[in-house]
Enzyme design. Sequence first.
Site, PDB file in Angstrom:
ATOM      1  N   HIS A  12      -9.576  -7.047  -4.439  1.00 44.33           N
ATOM      2  CA  HIS A  12     -10.988  -7.407  -4.382  1.00 44.33           C
ATOM      3  C   HIS A  12     -11.430  -8.238  -5.568  1.00 44.33           C
ATOM      4  O   HIS A  12     -10.713  -8.357  -6.566  1.00 44.33           O
ATOM      5  CB  HIS A  12     -11.877  -6.159  -4.258  1.00 44.33           C
ATOM      6  CG  HIS A  12     -11.956  -5.292  -5.483  1.00 44.33           C
ATOM      7  ND1 HIS A  12     -11.300  -4.084  -5.609  1.00 44.33           N
ATOM      8  CD2 HIS A  12     -12.636  -5.436  -6.651  1.00 44.33           C
ATOM      9  CE1 HIS A  12     -11.571  -3.541  -6.779  1.00 44.33           C
ATOM     10  NE2 HIS A  12     -12.385  -4.351  -7.434  1.00 44.33           N
ATOM     11  N   ARG A  16     -21.714  -8.621  -9.733  1.00 43.39           N
ATOM     12  CA  ARG A  16     -22.911  -7.804  -9.914  1.00 43.39           C
ATOM     13  C   ARG A  16     -24.045  -8.373  -9.071  1.00 43.39           C
ATOM     14  O   ARG A  16     -24.192  -9.601  -8.975  1.00 43.39           O
ATOM     15  CB  ARG A  16     -23.316  -7.776 -11.389  1.00 43.39           C
ATOM     16  CG  ARG A  16     -22.278  -7.128 -12.292  1.00 43.39           C
ATOM     17  CD  ARG A  16     -22.646  -7.299 -13.759  1.00 43.39           C
ATOM     18  NE  ARG A  16     -21.702  -6.625 -14.644  1.00 43.39           N
ATOM     19  CZ  ARG A  16     -20.601  -7.187 -15.119  1.00 43.39           C
ATOM     20  NH1 ARG A  16     -20.309  -8.451 -14.801  1.00 43.39           N
ATOM     21  NH2 ARG A  16     -19.794  -6.503 -15.917  1.00 43.39           N
ATOM     22  N   HIS A 100     -16.552 -19.348  -7.216  1.00 52.29           N
ATOM     23  CA  HIS A 100     -17.049 -18.962  -5.904  1.00 52.29           C
ATOM     24  C   HIS A 100     -16.057 -18.046  -5.198  1.00 52.29           C
ATOM     25  O   HIS A 100     -14.913 -17.910  -5.617  1.00 52.29           O
ATOM     26  CB  HIS A 100     -17.304 -20.197  -5.022  1.00 52.29           C
ATOM     27  CG  HIS A 100     -16.069 -21.044  -4.797  1.00 52.29           C
ATOM     28  ND1 HIS A 100     -15.824 -22.199  -5.504  1.00 52.29           N
ATOM     29  CD2 HIS A 100     -15.010 -20.906  -3.952  1.00 52.29           C
ATOM     30  CE1 HIS A 100     -14.679 -22.729  -5.101  1.00 52.29           C
ATOM     31  NE2 HIS A 100     -14.165 -21.962  -4.149  1.00 52.29           N
ATOM     32  N   GLU A 237      -7.778 -19.015  -6.413  1.00 53.27           N
ATOM     33  CA  GLU A 237      -7.808 -20.443  -6.683  1.00 53.27           C
ATOM     34  C   GLU A 237      -8.102 -20.658  -8.163  1.00 53.27           C
ATOM     35  O   GLU A 237      -9.132 -20.215  -8.674  1.00 53.27           O
ATOM     36  CB  GLU A 237      -8.886 -21.136  -5.847  1.00 53.27           C
ATOM     37  CG  GLU A 237      -8.997 -22.630  -6.149  1.00 53.27           C
ATOM     38  CD  GLU A 237     -10.192 -23.294  -5.462  1.00 53.27           C
ATOM     39  OE1 GLU A 237     -10.439 -24.490  -5.745  1.00 53.27           O
ATOM     40  OE2 GLU A 237     -10.881 -22.626  -4.656  1.00 53.27           O
ATOM     41  N   GLU A 310      -8.482  -5.749 -12.823  1.00 53.59           N
ATOM     42  CA  GLU A 310      -8.356  -4.312 -12.610  1.00 53.59           C
ATOM     43  C   GLU A 310      -7.043  -4.027 -11.886  1.00 53.59           C
ATOM     44  O   GLU A 310      -6.603  -4.812 -11.037  1.00 53.59           O
ATOM     45  CB  GLU A 310      -9.533  -3.808 -11.766  1.00 53.59           C
ATOM     46  CG  GLU A 310      -9.560  -2.301 -11.582  1.00 53.59           C
ATOM     47  CD  GLU A 310     -10.748  -1.824 -10.768  1.00 53.59           C
ATOM     48  OE1 GLU A 310     -11.042  -0.609 -10.803  1.00 53.59           O
ATOM     49  OE2 GLU A 310     -11.396  -2.659 -10.086  1.00 53.59           O
TER      50      GLU A 310
END
Length: 325
Positions: A12, A16, A100, A237, A310
């Site tokens: 993922h 925020r 993005h 990317e 993470e």
Amino acid sequence: MSTDLKSYKFNHSMIRVKDPKESVKFYEFLGMKMINKIEQPEAKFDLYFMGYDSPQALSFGNHFTDREGLIELTHNYGTENDPNYKVATGNSDPGRGFGHTCISVDNLQAACQRLEDAGYKFQKKLSDGRMRHIAFVLDPDGYWVEIIGLNPLEKTEGITTTDVGTYRMNHTMIRVKDIEKTLKFYQEIMGMTLMRTSENPANKFNLYFLGYPGGKGVPGEAADGGSVTADREGLLELTWNYGTEKDESFKYHNGNDEPQGFGHICVSVDDLDAACKRFEDLKVNWKKRLTDGRMKNVAFILDPDNYWIEVVQNESLKESSHGKL
């Protein structure tokens, strides 16, 4: 104790958000579903994991750690009622770094028209500029979401229908200072494979698409001999603007220093302890080791630009990985 890099997944990307109701609504309109929600009232934040989960989705029915291409929305309590709160989207200074996320869709023109009809704003419509095969829609916080065709070679003009159940969360873009150093890190340390390169010398930037070889959606061949990666999920990317590596004072914003916005990318692994032991042996720069703090089930590595990565356990591989001990 061992770890198999071929089993890793780009799970993922975290951003925020100000108002989770509006953000969840937007990403659901893109066809995503809430795969998981983690509430942390004592720490005053909630996490919403959004991803594609129709029967046609690549990770249909999987545990949320056993997927690629999720978007984690982080909501810190109270921001929705703060008129002065806004995120740094990553595309302007002083928060320039993250660029993005990107979805690939079946019928490009119809998908963009559906978003426009719903009242969502665009950073770039298909008709803007020279590049007529990509668009950028803005989410409620102003983050850019690129829209591309699942099959870039297929002509979809004139088609007025679109099926959100076929969409993919294709990639996440970050800008990097030193492409040689960063490519080496993501390939040798993180175990990713370079899937496609797009060189743009006239505009003085190159794009590099990396992903895990076990990811679903096999790149095809483009008409120019290059590869088509639009039907993949979980790609990273890297955007490299020529010359940044020669400027000692230059650096990108990692999204976690002020002003905040983008938080991290996340990789799920087959055996968390073994993976972190390997990272330790490779002398990575840690933001948080497994043993640091109260949360003993997550670690954070810093990439060459200080973006946070993470590392979590792929819960679907937990039993099999423990069998290797």
